[in-house]
Structure formats: C-alpha cells, structure tokens
Design a protein around this motif. Structure first.
Motif, mmCIF file in Angstrom:
data_model
loop_
_atom_site.group_PDB
_atom_site.id
_atom_site.type_symbol
_atom_site.label_atom_id
_atom_site.label_comp_id
_atom_site.label_asym_id
_atom_site.label_seq_id
_atom_site.Cartn_x
_atom_site.Cartn_y
_atom_site.Cartn_z
ATOM 1 N N UNK A 22 11.797 20.992 39.976
ATOM 2 C CA UNK A 22 11.579 19.602 40.405
ATOM 3 C C UNK A 22 12.662 18.631 39.978
ATOM 4 N N UNK A 31 6.592 11.780 40.052
ATOM 5 C CA UNK A 31 5.954 13.101 40.209
ATOM 6 C C UNK A 31 5.487 13.366 41.645
ATOM 7 N N UNK A 32 5.170 12.299 42.367
ATOM 8 C CA UNK A 32 4.665 12.533 43.730
ATOM 9 C C UNK A 32 5.676 13.236 44.619
ATOM 10 N N UNK A 34 7.463 15.701 43.690
ATOM 11 C CA UNK A 34 7.229 17.119 43.425
ATOM 12 C C UNK A 34 6.081 17.650 44.275
ATOM 13 N N UNK A 35 4.994 16.878 44.337
ATOM 14 C CA UNK A 35 3.850 17.330 45.141
ATOM 15 C C UNK A 35 4.190 17.358 46.631
ATOM 16 N N UNK A 38 5.908 20.595 47.243
ATOM 17 C CA UNK A 38 4.975 21.718 47.280
ATOM 18 C C UNK A 38 4.334 21.816 48.663
#
Ligand code: SF4
Lengths: 275, 462
Positions: A22, A31-32, A34-35, A38
């Motif tokens: 990430x 962090x969003x 990273x999601x 995914x």
C-alpha cells in the motif's frame, strides 16, 4: 517471517495471489485508497493479500544518501514480496523504486540481484496492472465525482514505471472527463524531502502546477501518486486558488479512488468471512 | 564583489523567486527552448538513433582519452599550431597571459567559452592589464553588467530587453539613438564590437569539439562572432577542456547532429566552423599563430569512476531548459558558472563536495534532465551518488541525517513501524497550526486508523 493476511476473497483459492503494497503514505494518511485498490484488484479475479509486515520501500533513505540502509530495506521487502504471483503498488514512485532501483542497489550481490530482478518482473504500478488485466467499470462516475479532472501524471509514473498513460486510459474508460492540463511533463515540486528542504521552491513549483490546473478549468486533481496529491492539496488550501474546493467534496483524489467509485458497491472483501 | 555561492543555494533560490524582473525574463525564455527542441526532434525520423551514435562517439573518445589527446597534439603541431597543457585553471590563465605577453598584445577579443568562465579568465586577464571585450552578444551584456553567465548557451538569458537597453545607455555613447527594438540592441552591440574585432591583437575562443585525426577544432555559434574572433586577429588562442576531444570528423558530425537540436532546436547552428592551424601560404586569411590551451582541472580523475559519463556532456543546455528547479530560479542561484542539473553534478566534482552541499540535494529527481539529455547522462543517479558521498563524509545536515536514519531503521522493524504510523496520525491531528509552514495547509490523516491496522482488525473480527 511474514504474516500475510489470509485469503479472504471471494475468488477461489487457485486464483493468482496479488500482494498489495500500500505504501507508507497511503497506509498512514489515506487508508481508503488501500481499500479501493483491494476492490479493484479483486474484481479482476485475483486473491488480494496484504503482507502485514510491509513497511516502506526505502526511498527516503535511498534518495537521502543512506545507501546501506536502503539496501537492507530492499532485501527485507524482496523477501516479503517474492512469494506472490504479482505485486501491485498504488504509486509510481514506490513501484519505480522496486522495479528500477532495487536491482541497482543490489547489483553487487548476484543472488540478491537476481531476486530483485525477479521481483521487478512481477511488480506493477496499480493503473498499469488494471490496464494489463483489462479492468472494466460497472457504472458511470457517481454524481459527486462528476466534474472536470486534471490528471497530474507524476514524474515517477512518467519516467520510472512509464505508466502514466495507463491511468489516463483507465480514467477515460471509467467515463471521467479529463481536462487538457498544460506542461503535464513538468514536476509538481514534491520530491519527498526536497519539499521540506527547499520549501519555498517546492511551493512555487506546486503553485505553478495549481495555476495550470485552474487554467484548464479543472475542478479536481487526480494522480497515481499520493505524495504529489498531498503536496498540491496542502498548497491549494492556502492559495485561494482552490476555487476547486466545494465544501464536503474532495478535490485531490487518487486514481484508485476514482476508479473504485465506478465499480458496483459490493461488500468489502475484507468483511467476507474466510471461506 | 561577493555574489551568491553554491553553498548559499537555498537563500539564492528564495531571492530569485522574489525577483519579479528575473521571473519575467525566465518565464519567457524557457518555454521557447522547450518547444523548439521538441519541434526539432519531431522533425527527424529517429532521434534515438542519432543519440546513440553521438553517445557511441563520445564513449569511444572517453575510453581512449589519453592516446586521443596525444594524437590531437601531434595533429595540431603538424598543422603549425601549438598545444599547451593546464592542469588547473590558474595554469590556464597564466598560459594565456604568457602567450599574449609573448606577442606584445594589449587588446583581446573573446568568443564565448565556458572553460574561460570556469577559469575566471576575463578577470585574470583584466587584472594582468589587458583590454578584453566579449564578442558574443550575451557574454558582452554580462561583461558590462559584471555578472557570471546564468545559462551555458544563453549567458544573459536572465536579463530583460529593458535591462540590456539600460546597460547600453550606461556604457555606450548613445547620443539620441533609441533602443526600443531587439534589433536596435543587436545593432548597437555590433557597432561597438566591430571596432573591437578590427583592433584586437589576439582572439580567444572556446571549442565545442577537438578532432584528433586532423587537429581541427570546431566552434558552433549563431552570431558568427566566434569566426571573427578566431580569424581576424593575428593570434588565435583556443581554450578547451580535455574531454572535448573526439577521434574523427565523422564522430564530430555525429555529435553535431544532436547538439543544436537539443540546444536551440535548430538542426544546425547558424555557424559551424572548423579551424585548423595558423594561416597557410595559400589561405586568404587567418591568424599567424594558433594556440590551444587544454584544461584538465580534475577531469581526468573522473575517468573510470561513477561520474565518468558527465564528461560526455556537450553543454547543450537541454537539461537546464527542462529542469523545474532551474527554470524557476535561473542560473545565478547555483552560485557558479555551471547551473542546472549538469551544474549540480559538475560543480561539486570540480569544486569539492564541501562547499557545494545544497546542489545535489536541490532536485526532486523528476528525471526530466536525463530524459532530454542527448548524451544519456544519468544525471539523477549521479546526484544521488553525490548525496551518498555527502552522507559518507557526514556533510548532510544533522537533523536530516538522524531523521532519515531513524525512518530507515523503523522500516526494518514492521511492528514499530506500524505503531509509529499511528503516532504520526495522532501527531498530525494535534499539531498546532503555527508549526506548519504558513503557506501550507496542514495535511490531515483520514479514516479511523492506518490501513494495515484496519485490515488486521477486520481479519481478527472475522
Ligand atoms: S548534461 Fe546532457 S542535457 Fe545537460 S548540457 Fe550536458 S549534454 Fe546537454
């Protein structure tokens, strides 16, 4: 040593394993993103894993002259990532570090050189990976993202991973309207520690970029590198240039965020119980 | 006069950013260079191939530098000229002065030469009592202004037309001649320079290339001033550095193919001239004496090391014109005669790392210099290697050294690294506004915690 997150995807066990690296900026500050990565990668049928002991690619030390330390970091990341079929990095800068500079750093040691080259061969910047695996949007851009975007092609996507056109074509494929930003090949002035060491200069370069964003009538900036985005965002807020900013919306977004917004809302893979 | 130094780059740059006239001059000039180069390159079928050939010519030359220089000397002597060797800039200046004294010269006309700048030749000659006039328009302007060049091919690019007119008003007997158009300025300079050409005892020029097989030197200019400086006075002195030598005329022409295209976006400069020895019986004109002073100044030490390929630089200026740092601060901020990316590599190598520490750091590593360099010089990697050397010599600034060391150490300890990332998030949230640079908005972390922590959390929940 690594404690890879177990497979939690809907895809079957035989699907190729993708390690998502990430990057330290995404991990710490957004962090969003990273999601979003995914979601995007899983949609292509891969098993996404997030090696839990990933840290930083080593670029700050490497560019700061700490070669020995950078070599140690490179070896550690290689050992961590080499078991995977693919490594995807949502940053041209960090991907470029792994692809181009790990082999340079480790060139004196044949076995590490080979391992670094093997890793380089399966590492891709996110947009490049999506492009190669024919990612498709499910739906047009959601209303709050419907505006004219300036695509800031980071220097590392342009000259390290040579993938800036992938982001562009993915964004267009997803239905985003991209403005004609002038001087796209010119650096925004971030450059990691450069921004702190030469703040006045870095800010001028950033403001030049923001002026061009304003000139092309874009109302948002999208880039594949979070470093550039944060740098520009921190300047935009203070210049009054940011006519960009409408309350409650975000004007500086990562390619992954815009693309993931065009995928059908789905239960986040990480909420799906392990099969 | 104490001007900016490489060591004060940061302050120089900040000063330059505030200088509205300078910003005006820079803004106009750079975009022209970039567009013209792009156009010139689009006009050739395969610029990459031209680059390869130029690079091959140069690497052959560097691999055989010593024998080629000997061959060059022999060829020059065979054509009636003389070669002088200078290992330092002081020696170069002294040799030029000695030659001038030897012929009883007083008035000197000079063409543009970066080696002359590197050596501080003008100042040395004026100090020794010679009357020296620069014949290149840009050099002439900065000579009047008593400034160093700010660009390796366009030395006065930092000056606006108005500033040049002011200088001419100050130094020339203008009467009521107006200087509103660029052509007025050029004519004005031409008038003054014409008499300087006709009365000069010695002409000094630089050289773009030295050709070993026949002892010729090649000069490219757009004003033709180099030709006049070389051929009108009775004595022609060439000052050049050793790495300018190539084996053959073919190699020279391979390099010329990329030089003007990269520099000014021309396929050839207006004047590309070869000079070979003094005037022969049958020649219509030319100097009676032909001298070449070859400068090393630390260059031969670079052979075989990580910086060898900086010696293949042909001083085209493309890396300057495309550098986001150079184009924002101009050349004087770099504090010496070589600015931009090539200068940030060359200046520390020639002047020592100690007095030049900011230069290798003044780069975002955007990589555009390397991308446009016709000689394929890996400028960013060289800057990085210089940073490594600074680090090894403990020249890097202490807080940075400690900070980067700590971050690198953390990167090897994942658990601590991730805890640290969470602290950073907290820290950013509570950092008071006044701790941030005034012109920047504080960067705020988003989400509840780090990505890795969220991911782990979801994993353990399920
Ligand atoms: S380093 Fe390359 S681009 Fe820069 S002046 Fe030299 S040859 Fe030209």
């Amino acid at each position: 040593m690594q404690d890879s997150t177990p497979n939690k995807t809907k895809s079957d066990k035989a699907a190729p394993r993708v390690a998502l690296y990430v990057t330290c900026l995404v991990n710490t500050l957004r962090p969003q993103i990273g999601f979003a990565c995914v979601q995007l990668i899983e949609r292509l049928g891969f098993r996404v894993e997030v090696p839990a002991t990933q840290t930083c690619c080593g670029q700050p030390g490497y560019n700061g002259g700490l070669r020995q330390q950078a070599m140690a970091i490179a070896r550690q990341q290689i050992a961590l990532l080499e078991p995977f079929d693919h490594v995807v990095v949502p940053s041209g800068s960090c991907a470029g570090m792994m692809i181009n500079h790990y082999p340079e750093l480790l060139k004196q040691d044949l076995s590490w050189l080979q391992r670094s080259q093997a890793l380089a061969g399966k590492t891709l910047e996110l947009a490049q990976f999506l492009d190669q695996h024919h990612w498709q949007p499910d739906s047009p851009p959601p209303p709050h993202h419907r505006r004219t975007w300036a695509h800031h092609t980071s220097c590392s996507c342009r000259r390290e991973t040579r993938s800036h056109q992938c982001a562009e074509s993915m964004l267009q494929l997803a239905g985003y309207e991209l403005a004609e930003l002038q001087d796209q090949a010119v650096c925004c002035g971030f450059g990691g520690s450069f921004a702190a060491k030469f703040d006045a200069l870095s800010s001028r370069m950033g403001r030049n970029k923001l002026n061009q964003v304003a000139d092309c009538k874009a109302t948002g900036v999208v880039s594949a590198d979070l470093g550039c985005l944060l740098h520009l965002e921190s300047l935009a807020g203070m210049t009054g240039l940011s006519g960009l900013a409408e309350k409650g919306t975000q004007d500086f977004l990562h390619v992954a965020e815009l693309l993931a917004a065009c995928q059908e809302p789905q239960q986040s893979s990480s909420d799906v119980p392990t099969s | 006069m104490k001007g900016p130094t490489p060591d004060s780059f940061r302050a120089n740059a900040e000063h330059a950013l505030q200088d509205a006239t300078l910003q005006h001059a820079l803004g106009r000039a750079q975009s022209g260079f970039v567009a013209k180069r792009a156009h010139a390159i689009a006009m050739v079928d395969d610029f990459e191939q031209l680059k390869q050939r130029a690079q091959a010519a140069k690497s052959r030359a560097l691999a055989n530098l010593a024998p080629l220089l000997e061959q060059f000397e022999a060829s020059v002597v065979a054509s009636g000229g003389q070669v002088h060797w200078a290992s330092t800039t002081g020696e170069l200046n002294q040799q030029v002065i000695d030659i001038c004294n030897g012929v009883g010269a007083h008035r000197i006309i000079k063409g543009k030469s970066m080696i002359g700048e590197e050596a501080g030749l003008n100042a040395a000659m004026e100090h020794a009592g010679f009357e020296l006039v620069e014949s290149d328009l840009g050099e002439y302007i900065i000579q009047l202004a008593q400034e160093p060049p700010s660009h390796i091919i366009a030395p006065a690019i930092h000056k606006t037309r108005q500033q040049v007119a002011e200088l001419f008003k100050q130094f020339h007997e203008l009467g009521d001649r107006g200087l509103t158009q660029i052509s007025d300025l050029v004519n004005e300079a031409r008038q003054v320079l014409r008499s300087a050409f006709l009365t000069a005892d010695v002409g000094i020029t630089g050289a773009n290339l030295l050709i070993a097989e026949n002892g010729s030197i090649c000069i490219v200019t757009n004003e033709g001033n180099g030709d006049l400086s070389a051929s009108l006075p009775a004595v022609h002195i060439v000052v050049a550095s050793i790495e300018k030598v190539v084996a053959t005329m073919d190699d020279a022409s391979d390099i010329l193919e990329v030089l003007a295209r990269s520099a000014t976006g021309q396929h050839m400069s207006a004047y590309t001239s070869f000079f070979n020895g003094p005037k022969r019986e049958a020649d219509a004109g030319g100097p009676k004496q032909f001298h070449i002073v070859l400068l090393d100044n630390g260059r031969s030490d670079l052979l075989g090391g990580p910086f060898e390929s900086i010696l293949s630089c042909i001083k085209c200026g493309a890396c300057l014109n495309h550098c986001p740092v150079y184009t924002n601060v101009g050349g004087h901020a770099y504090g010496w005669v070589y600015p931009g990316p090539m200068g940030s590599v060359l200046t520390p190598l020639l002047q020592g790392l100690k007095a030049t520490t900011p230069l290798p750091n003044a780069s975002t590593f955007c990589g555009r210099c390397e991308a446009v360099c016709p000689m394929g010089i890996p400028l960013p990697q060289m800057l990085r290697t210089l940073r490594e050397q600074q680090h090894d010599m403990a020249l890097d600034n202490l807080p940075w050294r400690a900070g980067l060391g700590f971050y690198s150490w953390l990167s090897l300890h994942p658990r601590l690294f991730n805890r640290f990332a969470r602290w950073i998030r907290m820290g950013l949230k509570i950092t008071p506004r006044w701790l941030w640079p005034r012109h920047r908005q504080a960067v705020q972390p988003q989400g509840t915690t780090t990505f890795l922590a969220q991911w782990q959390h979801r994993k353990t929940k399920t």
